[in-house]
Write a protein that holds these residues in place. Structure first.
Motif, mmCIF file in Angstrom:
data_model
loop_
_atom_site.group_PDB
_atom_site.id
_atom_site.type_symbol
_atom_site.label_atom_id
_atom_site.label_comp_id
_atom_site.label_asym_id
_atom_site.label_seq_id
_atom_site.Cartn_x
_atom_site.Cartn_y
_atom_site.Cartn_z
ATOM 1 N N ALA A 35 0.697 -1.283 0.053
ATOM 2 C CA ALA A 35 -0.072 -0.024 -0.098
ATOM 3 C C ALA A 35 1.030 1.422 -0.093
ATOM 4 O O ALA A 35 0.326 2.069 -0.501
ATOM 5 N N ILE A 36 1.950 1.219 0.788
ATOM 6 C CA ILE A 36 2.850 2.388 0.789
ATOM 7 C C ILE A 36 3.676 2.594 -0.441
ATOM 8 O O ILE A 36 3.968 3.746 -1.133
ATOM 9 N N THR A 37 4.336 1.320 -1.019
ATOM 10 C CA THR A 37 5.234 1.601 -2.096
ATOM 11 C C THR A 37 4.759 1.119 -3.438
ATOM 12 O O THR A 37 5.392 1.479 -4.263
ATOM 13 N N GLY A 38 3.770 0.525 -3.522
ATOM 14 C CA GLY A 38 2.966 0.175 -4.651
ATOM 15 C C GLY A 38 2.981 0.997 -6.076
ATOM 16 O O GLY A 38 3.592 0.793 -7.025
ATOM 17 N N PRO A 39 2.748 2.295 -5.626
ATOM 18 C CA PRO A 39 2.551 3.380 -6.633
ATOM 19 C C PRO A 39 3.867 3.763 -7.339
ATOM 20 O O PRO A 39 3.776 3.779 -8.614
ATOM 21 N N ILE A 40 4.833 3.876 -6.379
ATOM 22 C CA ILE A 40 6.332 4.239 -6.816
ATOM 23 C C ILE A 40 6.758 3.104 -7.628
ATOM 24 O O ILE A 40 7.617 3.307 -8.750
ATOM 25 N N LEU A 41 6.436 2.000 -7.366
ATOM 26 C CA LEU A 41 7.037 0.866 -7.948
ATOM 27 C C LEU A 41 6.606 0.658 -9.121
ATOM 28 O O LEU A 41 7.182 0.455 -10.229
ATOM 29 N N ALA A 42 5.215 0.803 -9.449
ATOM 30 C CA ALA A 42 4.449 0.670 -10.711
ATOM 31 C C ALA A 42 4.967 1.731 -11.634
ATOM 32 O O ALA A 42 5.122 1.461 -12.694
ATOM 33 N N SER A 43 5.100 2.973 -11.027
ATOM 34 C CA SER A 43 5.670 4.123 -11.972
ATOM 35 C C SER A 43 6.964 3.650 -12.686
ATOM 36 O O SER A 43 7.232 4.205 -13.687
ATOM 37 N N GLN A 44 7.728 3.123 -11.874
ATOM 38 C CA GLN A 44 9.187 2.722 -12.389
ATOM 39 C C GLN A 44 9.458 1.645 -13.108
ATOM 40 O O GLN A 44 9.969 1.535 -14.363
ATOM 41 N N PHE A 45 8.676 0.542 -12.873
ATOM 42 C CA PHE A 45 8.625 -0.859 -13.293
ATOM 43 C C PHE A 45 7.672 -1.393 -14.091
ATOM 44 O O PHE A 45 7.434 -2.427 -14.738
ATOM 45 N N GLY A 46 6.600 -0.596 -13.945
ATOM 46 C CA GLY A 46 5.240 -0.930 -14.626
ATOM 47 C C GLY A 46 4.233 -1.938 -13.773
ATOM 48 O O GLY A 46 4.990 -2.599 -12.849
ATOM 49 N N ALA A 47 2.975 -1.660 -14.076
ATOM 50 C CA ALA A 47 2.000 -2.283 -12.808
ATOM 51 C C ALA A 47 2.161 -3.963 -13.042
ATOM 52 O O ALA A 47 1.731 -4.625 -12.351
ATOM 53 N N LEU A 48 2.607 -4.173 -14.244
ATOM 54 C CA LEU A 48 2.449 -5.745 -14.533
ATOM 55 C C LEU A 48 3.367 -6.700 -13.428
ATOM 56 O O LEU A 48 3.036 -7.898 -13.600
ATOM 57 N N ILE A 49 4.412 -6.089 -13.100
ATOM 58 C CA ILE A 49 5.288 -6.748 -12.258
ATOM 59 C C ILE A 49 4.901 -6.883 -10.775
ATOM 60 O O ILE A 49 5.428 -7.638 -9.958
ATOM 61 N N ILE A 50 3.977 -6.258 -10.449
ATOM 62 C CA ILE A 50 3.600 -5.704 -8.974
ATOM 63 C C ILE A 50 3.176 -6.959 -8.486
ATOM 64 O O ILE A 50 3.862 -7.167 -7.184
#
Length: 302
Positions: free
Chosen positions: A255-270
């Motif tokens: 919940a905290i890091t998901g948006p940051i990670l998705a913006s860098q690596f794409g939502a498909l790998i989350i």
């Protein structure tokens, strides 16, 4: 809150900054309304109405958040509290969100341990020495000195460190780094994408936070509390398996890091990333617990 204002308003305006989309947003608002209503009753004053602004970035899932609103209103009605009007404020809190002298209470939980604007060289200095301009810490963006009425309060809950020269990152971000590295080895993430990724995460000490507030010179600190949170839920009354505890820790961290990670690596790998993260959390829980140092600071506008 009411003890710091010269008069008790009939309408209390409240903002929750960085509310996210989970149920915790309404839990925080419930506690605020409960405490405020009890204060009014103790002074033999009629219960106030409440206007609540739930704030987060534009990409936040406000639809999911507001599906919980009918149940929240039913809970308020059963408790015989005053009317509560809730709306969304989808915008970054780095800038102005509300008019002057508008809010009576601002609450923010787990929103202030990220730096607001930090260059890569600054991050390298931070990693090695923790010497960084305190004005860049995101907490300064949260101090709504113009938007809060005189006597109004801010309550901030955030990660911290016991000493300014000993960052308290614990296992969470270390495990995230390992999970990302595993995806690089599998070819799911490009190595250059990981090399160019920095999480501007900072856990200040109490002394640093006090200096920041003094620099603003707009608020008086009323109370500071420190406590540790076992984000693996070992020290709770809940009877949970290791797998359930690992899932909870992974969900909370996502919940905290998901948006940051998705913006860098794409939502498909989350999903895959946090499956790896959850498995690593499970391994840690088998040998111990996962603690985080937290601070709660309440302060009133001068």
């Amino acid at each position: 809150m009411c003890n710091t204002m010269t008069s008790l308003p009939n309408l209390l305006t409240i903002a929750d900054l960085g509310c996210s989309s989970g149920p915790n947003a309404f839990e925080a608002i419930w506690e605020i309304i409960n405490v405020s209503s009890n204060l009014y009753q103790s002074k033999n004053v009629g219960l106030p109405e409440f206007k609540v602004f739930l704030n987060d970035l534009i990409g936040n899932d406000f639809n999911t958040l507001f599906r919980s609103l009918p149940e929240f209103h039913r809970k308020l009605k059963d408790a015989n509290f005053g009317q509560c009007f809730v709306s969304a404020t989808p915008e970054s809190f780095h800038g102005r969100l509300f008019p002057n002298d508008f809010l009576h209470l601002v609450h923010a939980s787990s929103s202030v341990h990220f730096l607001s604007q930090v260059s890569v060289p600054q991050l390298e200095i931070l990693k090695n020495t923790r010497k960084i301009d305190l004005k860049t810490i995101r907490i300064t963006k949260l101090i709504k000195r113009d938007e809060i009425v005189r006597g109004g309060q801010m309550v901030l809950n955030f990660r911290g460190s016991t000493q300014s020269d000993k960052p308290d990152y614990k296992q969470d971000y270390e495990l995230l780094g390992l999970a990302l590295h595993n995806l690089v080895l599998k070819g799911r993430i490009k190595e250059k994408e990981l090399d160019g990724f920095n999480v501007p995460f900072y856990t200040p000490s109490i002394e640093e936070v006090q200096r920041l507030i003094e620099m603003q010179d707009s608020f008086t600190i009323k109370n500071i509390e420190t406590f540790t949170i076992d984000w693996g839920l070992k020290d709770t009354d809940l009877i949970l398996t290791l797998n359930e505890r690992a899932k909870h820790a992974s969900y909370s961290f996502r919940a905290i890091t998901g948006p940051i990670l998705a913006s860098q690596f794409g939502a498909l790998i989350i999903d895959e990333l946090f499956d790896q993260f959850e498995a690593m959390v499970m391994q840690c829980l088998e040998v111990g617990k996962l603690d985080m140092m937290n601070f709660v600071i309440s302060m009133a506008k001068k």
